[in-house]
Every structure is written in C-alpha cells, then in structure tokens.
Design an enzyme around this catalytic site. Structure first.
Site, mmCIF file in Angstrom:
data_model
loop_
_atom_site.group_PDB
_atom_site.id
_atom_site.type_symbol
_atom_site.label_atom_id
_atom_site.label_comp_id
_atom_site.label_asym_id
_atom_site.label_seq_id
_atom_site.Cartn_x
_atom_site.Cartn_y
_atom_site.Cartn_z
ATOM 1 C CB SER A 1 1.792 -0.164 -4.564
ATOM 2 O OG SER A 1 0.738 -0.792 -5.253
ATOM 3 C CE1 TYR B 1 -0.103 5.036 -5.864
ATOM 4 C CE2 TYR B 1 -0.137 2.687 -6.341
ATOM 5 C CZ TYR B 1 -0.126 3.720 -5.432
ATOM 6 O OH TYR B 1 -0.138 3.435 -4.089
ATOM 7 C CE LYS C 1 3.100 4.679 -3.761
ATOM 8 N NZ LYS C 1 3.481 5.468 -2.555
#
Lengths: 331, 331
Positions: B127, B151, B155
């Site tokens: 991402s 998050y 990632k």
C-alpha cells in the site's frame, strides 16, 4: 532514575554502562539503579555493586524482556543483537533474537504502558545495514530502506516497530543508525570491515596489519567514545523536536583509507604506518564497494549529534585508553 | 498450474479469482487448480466447481498458512489484511493478521522450500500507506518508508520480509504498492478516501453524493480492472529483471477532483454532476492533505505496469459492469 541496558556486555553497551556509572547522572538527574543484561554476564561498573543488577538472558526467549519493562525504567538502551554474519548464517536465530526479541521488548513496554501509563525513553541501536546499494555517495535522510542482509532487514523492522509504538504513545523511542565503529578494540577478526580498525590498532601496538583494499576507499566512522555520546545524547533529546521519524542516520567522520594512514603517520610516526602490508583481496573489495561511502545525516546534526573531529583525535584517544604505543612505534 | 489467492473474498481478490477462472490460463499455462481463501467464504467462479477449492480461515492463526505452502502452488497472491481503520482501532488484531499472518505465510513457504526446493511466485498487496508525510509531490521509487499508521507499518514490514525471503531464495516475491482504487463498488462508506468514488458511483446511479474537499485536491488512482491487471502482470514478470528491490510503487492515473467531475459530466451529462453536493469537511480535508498526490513509479513503468488512461474510460468501464446509469442520469 532507573536505566536498563540490554546488550550491556557488548563493545558499546559495556562502555555505555561504565560511562553512565562514572557520571552518576543522566539528563541532569541522579542515576539510582543500573540494570545490565546480555547473553553473557555484563560487568558491574566500579563502585556500583549496590546499585547495579546484572542479568544473563536471551532476549529472543518468550517473556525474557518482561521484568525490565515491569520495573518502569526511565531509559532503556537496546543494543542486543545477533551480528550481521551470524544472522546471515543462521536465519532462524537472527529473526528470533533481532526481530522477535526486539518486538517482545517493545510489547512488554506496551503492556506496562497499558497497566501504568509509564512511557520510557527507548534508544535502539540500528545500523546503516538498513540501506542497500545502489545508493548515492551520501545517503539522504529520506532514502529508502532496502537492506541486502537479513540483519539489515531485522534492524529495519525494529525501526518501523519503534516508530509505530512511539506514535501510539506506548514508548518514546529513538533509533540510531550508527556509522562503522573505528578503532574497534580487541584482536583482528574476519569481519569484512575489520581492516578499517586493524590498520590503526595493530601498528599502534607494534604489530603488522593487512590492508585488503586500495587507499582511495572512502567510508564513515565513529569512535567508540563518539558512539557512547550518541546514545547519551539520544537519551536526553526532546522527543517532540524529533517528530514522527524516529530513526536517525548519525553523522560519521568521512575518511579514506589513505586519510587513516596519514593520521596514523602524523600521530605515531612512519614506523607505525610501515607496519601496514598491502594484500589486495577481491572478495573484501567487492563487499566494501557495496557499502555507503557516507550519509548526509542532516537531521542528526540539527538535533545536536556530532561526529568525531579527526582521525588524529580518534587515534590519540585510543592510545590514551590502551596505555602505550607499543615498542616499535613509541620512538 | 496451481494458484492460491489469500484474501479471495475481497474487492480485488474476488475480481482476480473471476478473471483467472475466465482466462483459464496464467503466464501462458493452463490453470488446473484455483485455491481461494479468506476470512469469509470466497465465491467459486462460474464453471469451476471441480477445479476450485475454498477455505475460510484467519491467516493470523498459527498453522493456517501451512496447507497452502505444502501444496506447492506456482503462484500465491496474498491480499488478506485488516484494513487501515481497523488496524488503527485494534492494535493487537492488526499486528496479528497483517504482520504475524504474512510472516507465517512466508515462513510456511520457506519451510516447504527447505523440504522440496519449491520456489513459488508470491504477489503481495502492499500500500502507499508505507509512505508518510512530508514527502515530495511525486514520491520517488527510492523514498523512505515512514508510515504514519499501524497498517502502513505492517505493510512496510511485510515488504521487508518479502524482499529478504526472496533474496534468500525461499520464494520469488513481488510487492505491489497499489494506488487508491476508484471507482470502488458498493455503497458510500465512512472511509476518508470514500468520496473519490462516491462522487462518481452515486451520481451514475442517480443518487446524490457529498464532496467534502475542494476540486483542486489531486491524488492518483487505479480502477478495479487496472488493479487486477497489476496482479496478473506481477505474476508473470521475470524476477531477474526486478532485482533485489522487490517492492514496487505502481503508477496511477493522476487526477484532481475537478478532473473526476469533468469526466463524469462528459460521460453521463450535467444531470449527473449536478448530484454532487459540496459540504466542506475540515477533518477529511486534513486527512487527505497528508496523502501523496502522486508516485513517480519509474521502475513499475519500466517493468511494464500501466495506469488507467483516463477517468472517462474508468467511468465507462464501471457503467458497462454495473449495467445502467440510473434513471436520473440516463437522459
């Protein structure tokens, strides 16, 4: 205040412990308790028998970090690691200690934070191994993390965890990407970077040393004393002034191998530099060619981190510490 | 060949499964078996009852990934993740699924590699959340990973593991940093990025939509079809041509909100764009201001990844898929 050093038997960790003990203070406050841990027994600094506890442990073992976090230390220095060569040779061990051990320490601090709200300063020893070639001659502060070793990968992951756990308010972390340490104490070893130290340390005690690369190879360095200063400065720095980018490339003394030899000759005479034997080694030349010649370290300088001034000073400090110059080089 | 999709019930994972089933081939070879896994039951593509197995599992549970690795798939697509908002709200769950789950999958592949020497292609959905402000208007390929969410941190760690496990020869990984998907299917949601899709999707079915930011806000996008193409291309690409930097910022269609609205008006008429209601929201404006307007994606382009050509095309493709324009906008 209460200070924990994990990795307190290592080259920098042991120096850091002795220095804090000698100062008796950190960040302008008295040190009441010094807690030293490592995989081998750490030494208790002189005169600290009553105020220093030592622990022998494997930080990668489940639960090993918990007691340190539960004691609510003001500062945790985390220097424990499986070194690069071993992390490459033993994949599982490197990940278990360098990744799982670091995460377990940070999680123990997070859990104590959930219980008591305690937020310790955590100073984490990272490495320029988080960078991997190709890169510019001087790596900027915002350069990508593209490690080319498992050790560098584990340190980069530690950096990411430190930044996120800090952003979340569980701890107040600072990660330090240290330059290559020079002059390393001890005997010559097989590490590819060993020659940077060997060509100074061995001649300074009258012993021969091998130089496997050409004199125009450039790299950047911190003396053991400068490295200790970096950790002390990181413990004292205002977290708010650092911002969310918690991992900092530290400035080093940029020098070629030729600069090192010239400084050796200025300080210890031509008898010393004459002890360096040129034996080109293609393997080592290749490995060293993949290393960063320098880092920009603009943020670190702005935050007050200072590199050594000269190799002459590094050599003089080494001599002052180790005592004599050795018979051959003392004239 | 045998293909595993983990996260096969998600927006992109389900499309990818349908597309591979419809093609019946990948990288010029027939697909014999399609293995779909997710936390909710994945759909079996039409006509694939005999060649498709589905699994409902939590990739963060110990051992969950093992059967997929043991089956020696040719390609593993790993798209399963706790999304950004939930990973921020539930710290432990985000780390368990996004970090531990990804690592367990890669470790299961490593263990199968140790047993059989099998080296699957692994395509990992990363991402642009691995980047955190401040950054330049167009983020270069070698920009630092400084995520500002848990998050994004998870990632970024997945990316580092993927690169190291690939360098070690356990698997042949490619990580894809996807642009913001637009037009997202479904109903409007509370995600800060939702309006980019809402202002097209809702008017296209004759419903009103709210625009919380000004029309000069610029961002970069991939249609759901372009995202599927990215995954297929990543499955086919020659690993040697990628080199050690296995995580790739993908090119997006760079556009302002005004560009989106102009395209909507060209394709669906002023009746459609008239359904957009301006309701400035300072919170959303602030969140969006922290996002990257664009990425350079030079490496991705050189490797053959292609962005959507125009928002007009994206809107037409959405209309072709969803059927009608809705009564209000069809005139």
């Amino acid at each position: 205040m209460k200070i924990v050093i994990i990795g307190a038997a290592g080259m920098i960790g042991a120096r850091l412990a002795r220095r804090i003990a000698a100062d008796g203070r950190l960040n302008g406050r008295d040190v009441e308790r010094l807690i030293l841990a490592d995989a081998v027994p750490p030494s208790v600094p002189d005169g600290w028998d009553d105020r220093c506890e030592t622990h022998v442990l494997d930080i990668g073992e489940p639960g090993a970090a918990e007691p340190f976090a539960k004691g609510r230390p003001d500062v945790v220095f985390h220097l424990a690691a499986i070194v690069s060569g071993e992390a490459e040779a033993d994949f599982a061990k490197g990940y278990r200690v360098n990744l799982d051990g670091t995460r377990a320490l940070f999680d123990a601090i997070r859990e104590e934070n959930a219980r008591s709200g305690h937020v310790p300063r955590v100073v984490f020893a990272s490495s320029i191994a988080v960078f991997g070639a190709p890169f510019p001659a001087s790596i900027p502060d915002d350069f990508a993390l593209t490690p080319l070793t498992s050790y560098g990968t584990q340190k980069a992951i530690g950096e990411l965890l430190l930044a996120d756990y800090t952003r979340r308010g569980f701890m107040d972390g600072i990660g330090l990407r240290l330059p290559t340490i020079c002059i390393r104490p001890g005997r010559p070893n097989k590490a590819a970077s060993g020659f940077f130290s060997n060509i100074l340390r061995e001649p300074l005690r009258g012993e021969p040393a091998v130089l496997p690369v050409s004199e125009d190879v450039r790299h950047f360095f911190a003396s053991p004393s400068a490295a200790v200063e970096f950790f002390l400065h990181a413990a004292a720095i205002d977290g708010a002034s650092v911002g969310p980018r918690r991992n900092i490339s530290l400035p080093g003394l940029s020098a070629t191998v030729g600069d090192e030899i010239a400084a050796l000759e200025r300080v210890a005479g031509p008898e010393a530099s004459a002890l360096i034997r040129r034996e080109p080694d293609e393997t080592i030349r290749g490995i060293v060619a993949g290393w960063a010649p320098d880092v920009e370290a603009s943020r670190a300088r702005a935050l007050g981190f200072r590199a050594d001034a000269s190799f002459d000073d590094i050599i003089r400090a080494h001599l002052a510490e180790t005592g004599s110059m050795g018979s051959d080089a003392s004239g």
